[in-house]
Design a protein around this motif. Structure first.
Motif, PDB file in Angstrom:
ATOM      1  N   THR A 140       0.831  -1.204   0.000  1.00 60.46           N
ATOM      2  CA  THR A 140       0.000   0.000   0.000  1.00 60.46           C
ATOM      3  C   THR A 140       0.865   1.255   0.000  1.00 60.46           C
ATOM      4  O   THR A 140       0.610   2.217  -0.731  1.00 60.46           O
ATOM      5  CB  THR A 140      -0.927   0.009   1.229  1.00 60.46           C
ATOM      6  N   PHE A 141       1.921   1.237   0.818  1.00 70.02           N
ATOM      7  CA  PHE A 141       2.822   2.386   0.894  1.00 70.02           C
ATOM      8  C   PHE A 141       3.522   2.622  -0.443  1.00 70.02           C
ATOM      9  O   PHE A 141       3.631   3.755  -0.918  1.00 70.02           O
ATOM     10  CB  PHE A 141       3.851   2.153   1.995  1.00 70.02           C
ATOM     11  N   ALA A 142       3.999   1.525  -1.054  1.00 67.81           N
ATOM     12  CA  ALA A 142       4.685   1.649  -2.340  1.00 67.81           C
ATOM     13  C   ALA A 142       3.747   2.187  -3.408  1.00 67.81           C
ATOM     14  O   ALA A 142       4.139   3.012  -4.244  1.00 67.81           O
ATOM     15  CB  ALA A 142       5.241   0.285  -2.760  1.00 67.81           C
ATOM     16  N   GLY A 143       2.493   1.728  -3.371  1.00 67.80           N
ATOM     17  CA  GLY A 143       1.524   2.242  -4.328  1.00 67.80           C
ATOM     18  C   GLY A 143       1.281   3.729  -4.135  1.00 67.80           C
ATOM     19  O   GLY A 143       1.165   4.483  -5.109  1.00 67.80           O
ATOM     20  N   SER A 144       1.208   4.173  -2.887  1.00 61.75           N
ATOM     21  CA  SER A 144       1.000   5.596  -2.595  1.00 61.75           C
ATOM     22  C   SER A 144       2.177   6.427  -3.087  1.00 61.75           C
ATOM     23  O   SER A 144       2.000   7.516  -3.657  1.00 61.75           O
ATOM     24  CB  SER A 144       0.810   5.799  -1.085  1.00 61.75           C
ATOM     25  N   VAL A 145       3.392   5.908  -2.868  1.00 66.93           N
ATOM     26  CA  VAL A 145       4.583   6.615  -3.340  1.00 66.93           C
ATOM     27  C   VAL A 145       4.581   6.715  -4.859  1.00 66.93           C
ATOM     28  O   VAL A 145       4.915   7.769  -5.437  1.00 66.93           O
ATOM     29  CB  VAL A 145       5.865   5.900  -2.851  1.00 66.93           C
ATOM     30  N   SER A 146       4.172   5.645  -5.515  1.00 64.71           N
ATOM     31  CA  SER A 146       4.121   5.649  -6.981  1.00 64.71           C
ATOM     32  C   SER A 146       3.141   6.701  -7.499  1.00 64.71           C
ATOM     33  O   SER A 146       3.428   7.412  -8.459  1.00 64.71           O
ATOM     34  CB  SER A 146       3.719   4.259  -7.500  1.00 64.71           C
ATOM     35  N   VAL A 147       1.989   6.786  -6.859  1.00 62.38           N
ATOM     36  CA  VAL A 147       0.986   7.792  -7.260  1.00 62.38           C
ATOM     37  C   VAL A 147       1.541   9.193  -7.051  1.00 62.38           C
ATOM     38  O   VAL A 147       1.369  10.086  -7.908  1.00 62.38           O
ATOM     39  CB  VAL A 147      -0.318   7.598  -6.468  1.00 62.38           C
ATOM     40  N   LEU A 148       2.205   9.422  -5.931  1.00 61.35           N
ATOM     41  CA  LEU A 148       2.773  10.734  -5.640  1.00 61.35           C
ATOM     42  C   LEU A 148       3.839  11.111  -6.668  1.00 61.35           C
ATOM     43  O   LEU A 148       3.855  12.240  -7.190  1.00 61.35           O
ATOM     44  CB  LEU A 148       3.375  10.746  -4.234  1.00 61.35           C
ATOM     45  N   CYS A 203      12.416   6.975 -16.464  1.00 63.47           N
ATOM     46  CA  CYS A 203      12.613   6.692 -15.031  1.00 63.47           C
ATOM     47  C   CYS A 203      11.288   6.365 -14.361  1.00 63.47           C
ATOM     48  O   CYS A 203      11.200   5.446 -13.542  1.00 63.47           O
ATOM     49  CB  CYS A 203      13.266   7.896 -14.343  1.00 63.47           C
ATOM     50  N   SER A 204      10.257   7.122 -14.726  1.00 62.33           N
ATOM     51  CA  SER A 204       8.945   6.900 -14.128  1.00 62.33           C
ATOM     52  C   SER A 204       8.410   5.519 -14.488  1.00 62.33           C
ATOM     53  O   SER A 204       7.888   4.793 -13.634  1.00 62.33           O
ATOM     54  CB  SER A 204       7.954   7.973 -14.604  1.00 62.33           C
ATOM     55  N   VAL A 205       8.550   5.155 -15.761  1.00 67.28           N
ATOM     56  CA  VAL A 205       8.042   3.853 -16.204  1.00 67.28           C
ATOM     57  C   VAL A 205       8.750   2.723 -15.466  1.00 67.28           C
ATOM     58  O   VAL A 205       8.107   1.781 -14.973  1.00 67.28           O
ATOM     59  CB  VAL A 205       8.223   3.707 -17.734  1.00 67.28           C
ATOM     60  N   TRP A 206      10.059   2.813 -15.389  1.00 68.36           N
ATOM     61  CA  TRP A 206      10.802   1.748 -14.725  1.00 68.36           C
ATOM     62  C   TRP A 206      10.509   1.708 -13.221  1.00 68.36           C
ATOM     63  O   TRP A 206      10.378   0.628 -12.633  1.00 68.36           O
ATOM     64  CB  TRP A 206      12.303   1.944 -14.937  1.00 68.36           C
ATOM     65  N   MET A 207      10.383   2.874 -12.600  1.00 72.12           N
ATOM     66  CA  MET A 207      10.131   2.902 -11.159  1.00 72.12           C
ATOM     67  C   MET A 207       8.752   2.343 -10.832  1.00 72.12           C
ATOM     68  O   MET A 207       8.597   1.492  -9.944  1.00 72.12           O
ATOM     69  CB  MET A 207      10.256   4.332 -10.631  1.00 72.12           C
ATOM     70  N   ILE A 208       7.753   2.785 -11.562  1.00 81.83           N
ATOM     71  CA  ILE A 208       6.395   2.301 -11.318  1.00 81.83           C
ATOM     72  C   ILE A 208       6.301   0.808 -11.635  1.00 81.83           C
ATOM     73  O   ILE A 208       5.675   0.038 -10.906  1.00 81.83           O
ATOM     74  CB  ILE A 208       5.377   3.103 -12.157  1.00 81.83           C
ATOM     75  N   GLY A 222       8.683  -1.324 -11.426  1.00 83.07           N
ATOM     76  CA  GLY A 222       9.354  -2.042 -10.352  1.00 83.07           C
ATOM     77  C   GLY A 222       8.481  -2.176  -9.122  1.00 83.07           C
ATOM     78  O   GLY A 222       8.422  -3.242  -8.494  1.00 83.07           O
ATOM     79  N   PHE A 223       7.789  -1.091  -8.747  1.00 83.08           N
ATOM     80  CA  PHE A 223       6.880  -1.131  -7.608  1.00 83.08           C
ATOM     81  C   PHE A 223       5.771  -2.164  -7.835  1.00 83.08           C
ATOM     82  O   PHE A 223       5.395  -2.907  -6.934  1.00 83.08           O
ATOM     83  CB  PHE A 223       6.260   0.247  -7.356  1.00 83.08           C
ATOM     84  N   ILE A 224       5.247  -2.192  -9.048  1.00 80.10           N
ATOM     85  CA  ILE A 224       4.163  -3.133  -9.356  1.00 80.10           C
ATOM     86  C   ILE A 224       4.641  -4.572  -9.239  1.00 80.10           C
ATOM     87  O   ILE A 224       3.987  -5.427  -8.629  1.00 80.10           O
ATOM     88  CB  ILE A 224       3.598  -2.874 -10.774  1.00 80.10           C
ATOM     89  N   MET A 225       5.812  -4.848  -9.820  1.00 81.94           N
ATOM     90  CA  MET A 225       6.335  -6.208  -9.759  1.00 81.94           C
ATOM     91  C   MET A 225       6.645  -6.616  -8.323  1.00 81.94           C
ATOM     92  O   MET A 225       6.366  -7.749  -7.904  1.00 81.94           O
ATOM     93  CB  MET A 225       7.596  -6.311 -10.611  1.00 81.94           C
ATOM     94  N   LEU A 226       7.226  -5.698  -7.549  1.00 86.04           N
ATOM     95  CA  LEU A 226       7.527  -5.984  -6.152  1.00 86.04           C
ATOM     96  C   LEU A 226       6.249  -6.254  -5.371  1.00 86.04           C
ATOM     97  O   LEU A 226       6.167  -7.205  -4.577  1.00 86.04           O
ATOM     98  CB  LEU A 226       8.291  -4.811  -5.528  1.00 86.04           C
ATOM     99  N   SER A 227       5.244  -5.435  -5.604  1.00 85.23           N
ATOM    100  CA  SER A 227       3.977  -5.599  -4.899  1.00 85.23           C
ATOM    101  C   SER A 227       3.319  -6.922  -5.255  1.00 85.23           C
ATOM    102  O   SER A 227       2.806  -7.627  -4.379  1.00 85.23           O
ATOM    103  CB  SER A 227       3.030  -4.438  -5.252  1.00 85.23           C
ATOM    104  N   LEU A 228       3.329  -7.261  -6.534  1.00 87.33           N
ATOM    105  CA  LEU A 228       2.753  -8.532  -6.953  1.00 87.33           C
ATOM    106  C   LEU A 228       3.494  -9.713  -6.324  1.00 87.33           C
ATOM    107  O   LEU A 228       2.879 -10.714  -5.939  1.00 87.33           O
ATOM    108  CB  LEU A 228       2.791  -8.655  -8.483  1.00 87.33           C
ATOM    109  N   GLY A 229       4.806  -9.576  -6.213  1.00 89.52           N
ATOM    110  CA  GLY A 229       5.594 -10.644  -5.608  1.00 89.52           C
ATOM    111  C   GLY A 229       5.251 -10.848  -4.142  1.00 89.52           C
ATOM    112  O   GLY A 229       5.100 -11.984  -3.682  1.00 89.52           O
ATOM    113  N   ILE A 230       5.119  -9.747  -3.402  1.00 87.85           N
ATOM    114  CA  ILE A 230       4.783  -9.845  -1.972  1.00 87.85           C
ATOM    115  C   ILE A 230       3.394 -10.444  -1.788  1.00 87.85           C
ATOM    116  O   ILE A 230       3.192 -11.359  -0.979  1.00 87.85           O
ATOM    117  CB  ILE A 230       4.870  -8.456  -1.306  1.00 87.85           C
TER     118      ILE A 230
END
Length: 335
Positions: free
Chosen positions: A261-269, A296-301, A303-311
């Motif tokens: 949830t935190f990573a998603g919020s950071v991505s939106v910000l 940078c934005s595409v890769w960062m977002i 990465g967050f998505i893949m990390l979140s899906l993994g968790i």
């Protein structure tokens, strides 16, 4: 509840522990491809058993149980020969398939409970754990402790990486709200009361280093220095150590889901800030400069998505395994 647990344990000790009725202790030793060290381990434990019996610290009915976790070498043959040589002292449990160290250890503990032990001491087959402190374990047990943890006093013989990674794991484990005993592996004494409580835990994804401290009851610690392996290779390379750490964290905490949830919020910000940056660049006539920020934005977002899906996938996978209610292990042969 804590008071009731302790009083029940004290009652048990007052009934079973005395000079004429020393406790019946079972040593539980999980093994996986340990042919190089097993005979030596058995000899050391037999000597310790004889010493403890002579001191009337343990009953002559105490036993040593080796649990073969689907070994591919001659481990089970050695266990069988040990049993034939001394049926009263050496017992063996052979799992039908390799189920991992934690399940093998649990199988041995439950067998010890079934055979009527007063307490069980678990240890690894490589003898890195100091057998000399077994007497202290029993002393604490006689005084009323239901669980006695063997804790390493130092990590001088570990590499810098192993020492640092262990410290990080315990700190992360504690931060996530799970209870554990730092620098404690699976070298411990558990009374019959504690084993009965452990048998009530039904999860398939076992992490005994987290479950045992949760049991409550009266506990104590005995400190020792961990030695080198007598022979053979370590059964915990880096890959297994990482998997074991992930198993422990995801079995006892849901905070990684909060991280999603935190990573998603950071991505939106970050996405919003990039949108503002694009608008400013457009009005300033410098829109071409946005290529780097876009990538940078595409890769960062991403990465967050893949990390979140993994968790999330880790937790979904555990739920999947739990709801099927498959047995933790299947015993092929029991000596």
């Amino acid at each position: 509840m804590a008071t009731d647990s302790v009083s029940r344990g004290d009652f048990l000790h007052s009934k079973t522990v005395s000079a004429t009725h020393p406790p019946k202790i079972f040593f539980v030793v999980p093994c996986c491809n340990e042919e190089a060290v097993l005979v030596h381990t058995a000899n050391v434990l037999e000597v310790k058993y004889q010493q403890l019996v002579q001191k009337t610290a343990i009953s002559r009915d105490s036993r040593i149980i080796f649990v073969d976790d689907g070994s591919k070498d001659q481990t089970w043959s050695i266990i069988h020969k040990l049993h034939e040589g001394n049926e009263k002292l050496f017992g063996g449990v052979r799992l039908a398939h390799n189920r991992g160290h934690q399940n093998a250890l649990y199988a041995g503990l439950m067998c010890a409970l079934k055979e009527g032990c007063d307490a069980a001491i678990s240890m690894d087959a490589d003898l890195q754990d100091d057998v000399g402190i077994v007497e202290k374990f029993i002393e604490h047990y006689v005084k009323g402790d239901e669980i006695v943890f063997g804790v390493r006093s130092a990590r001088k013989k570990d590499t810098w990486f192993k020492k640092t990674s262990a410290e990080i794991f315990y700190k992360v484990f504690s931060w996530m709200g799970a209870e554990t005993v730092p620098n404690h592996a699976d070298y411990r004494l558990m009374s019959r009361v504690a084993l009965e409580a452990l048998s009530e835990y039904q999860e398939v994804n076992l992490f005994l280093r987290g479950i045992v401290p949760m049991l409550g009851f009266r506990t104590s610690k005995v400190y020792y220095e961990r030695g080198e392996r007598v022979a053979g290779d370590s059964k915990y390379p880096l890959k297994k150590m990482i998997a074991f750490a992930v198993q422990g964290i995801t079995s006892f905490s849901t905070r990684p889901l909060s991280f999603v949830t935190f990573a998603g919020s950071v991505s939106v910000l970050v996405g919003f800030l990039m949108f503002v940056y694009v608008l400013v660049s457009l009005f300033a006539g410098k829109a071409i400069a946005g290529w780097g920020s876009l990538m940078c934005s595409v890769w960062m977002i991403g990465g967050f998505i893949m990390l979140s899906l993994g968790i999330v996938g880790e937790y979904v996978g555990k739920i999947y395994l739990e709801v099927k209610h498959r047995p933790r292990y299947c015993i092929e042969t029991e000596l």
